[in-house]
Design an enzyme around this catalytic site. Structure first.
Site, PDB file in Angstrom:
ATOM      1  N   HIS A   1      -7.612  -5.815   0.321  1.00  0.00           N
ATOM      2  CA  HIS A   1      -6.323  -4.677   0.544  1.00  0.00           C
ATOM      3  C   HIS A   1      -5.475  -5.361   1.284  1.00  0.00           C
ATOM      4  O   HIS A   1      -4.089  -5.001   1.248  1.00  0.00           O
ATOM      5  CB  HIS A   1      -6.731  -3.581   0.935  1.00  0.00           C
TER       6      HIS A   1
ATOM      7  N   SER B   1       0.890  -1.114  -0.011  1.00  0.00           N
ATOM      8  CA  SER B   1       0.062  -0.201   0.139  1.00  0.00           C
ATOM      9  C   SER B   1       0.919   1.330   0.037  1.00  0.00           C
ATOM     10  O   SER B   1       1.610   1.357  -0.644  1.00  0.00           O
ATOM     11  CB  SER B   1      -0.939  -0.019   1.261  1.00  0.00           C
TER      12      SER B   1
ATOM     13  N   ASP C   1      -9.624  -5.840  -3.967  1.00  0.00           N
ATOM     14  CA  ASP C   1      -9.151  -4.770  -3.157  1.00  0.00           C
ATOM     15  C   ASP C   1     -10.230  -3.662  -3.475  1.00  0.00           C
ATOM     16  O   ASP C   1     -10.435  -3.140  -4.810  1.00  0.00           O
ATOM     17  CB  ASP C   1      -8.015  -4.243  -3.669  1.00  0.00           C
TER      18      ASP C   1
END
Length: 261
Positions: free
Chosen positions: A235, A78, A207
């Site tokens: 995610h 991320s 996600d």
């Protein structure tokens, strides 16, 4: 034996790798997990982060500590991708391959903040749910904080993860810096540094925060050596699909073996 260095995403910490680290170690590899500044158990305050280098400092110290012959597999999740980009720019010779897992991956044309700011601009107000923003810094150079609220975590990040891991996240997430242009500056990462490092991207297909469509755009913006996928991963693949994630990371270690101790 390979050496993985695992870097968490925004508002999270090294704790999020607790399912991945033992699997990689059981396969005979060395694993270092890093808390970025003001993250996890790092006791700094977010207000101490004035630059991207400040935020990435714990990661930079880890890479700095390795010898000139050491090479690592540097793994970003991320928002950790922007710190990993900076680290790869500063220590390209120490990185065998950089892996970006449903991650903001900078390029060598725009400021490091570019992909994150593009994402923020694309998210509809109603999709932000209770994602909270704050400000700090100087009046002429305001900096932004971000906190991922429980509704956002539940619906956009952890919707396929075990409830226990969602509860863990609710307990441990912290306010973190939003990696905006005021934090990163306007100079892009270099082609001879970060641009010279082999990169692999792992797409998480379910996600809902960083959607598959946006992940594909990130890859198109700065093409990588290889794209891997994990089906039915939200995610947080380290929680929703930890064994599948470890499988991809182990395959990367086998395929990009230019590592020496």
């Amino acid at each position: 034996m390979k050496h993985y260095v695992l870097v968490h995403g925004g508002c999270h910490g090294a704790w999020c790798w607790y399912k991945v680290k033992p699997v990689l170690e059981a396969s005979g590899h060395r694993v270092t997990v890093v808390d970025l500044t003001a993250s996890g158990v790092n006791m700094s305050k977010v207000e101490e982060i004035q630059t991207l280098e400040d935020y990435a400092k714990p990661l930079l110290k880890v890479l700095e500590s390795f010898g000139s012959e050491d090479k690592v597999i540097l793994v970003a999740h991320s928002l950790g991708g922007i710190s990993v980009g900076l680290a790869a720019d500063m220590f390209p010779s120490k990185i065998s391959v950089a892996v970006f897992i449903t991650s903001f991956m900078p390029d060598t044309t725009n400021p490091p903040s570019y992909v994150f700011e593009k994402y923020l601009g694309s998210v509809m107000e109603e999709d932000r749910l209770n994602m909270e923003f704050g400000t700090y810094g100087r009046h002429d150079r305001p900096l932004t904080t971000i906190l991922l609220g429980t509704k956002y975590l539940a619906k956009k990040m952890y919707q396929l993860s075990p409830i226990e891991d969602f509860e863990l996240a609710k307990t441990l997430v912290r306010v973190g810096p939003a990696v905006t242009r005021n934090l990163t500056g306007t100079r892009s990462l270099t082609e001879e540094g970060y641009g010279s490092v082999t990169r692999v991207y792992i797409v998480c297909q379910e996600d809902k925060g960083l959607t598959e469509e946006f992940q594909r755009w990130i890859i198109e913006n700065f093409p990588v050596e290889e794209v891997m996928e994990i089906k039915d991963a939200d995610h947080m693949p380290m929680f929703s699909k930890p064994l599948e994630l470890c499988d991809r990371l182990l395959r990367i270690a086998d395929k990009y073996p230019k590592l020496r101790y």
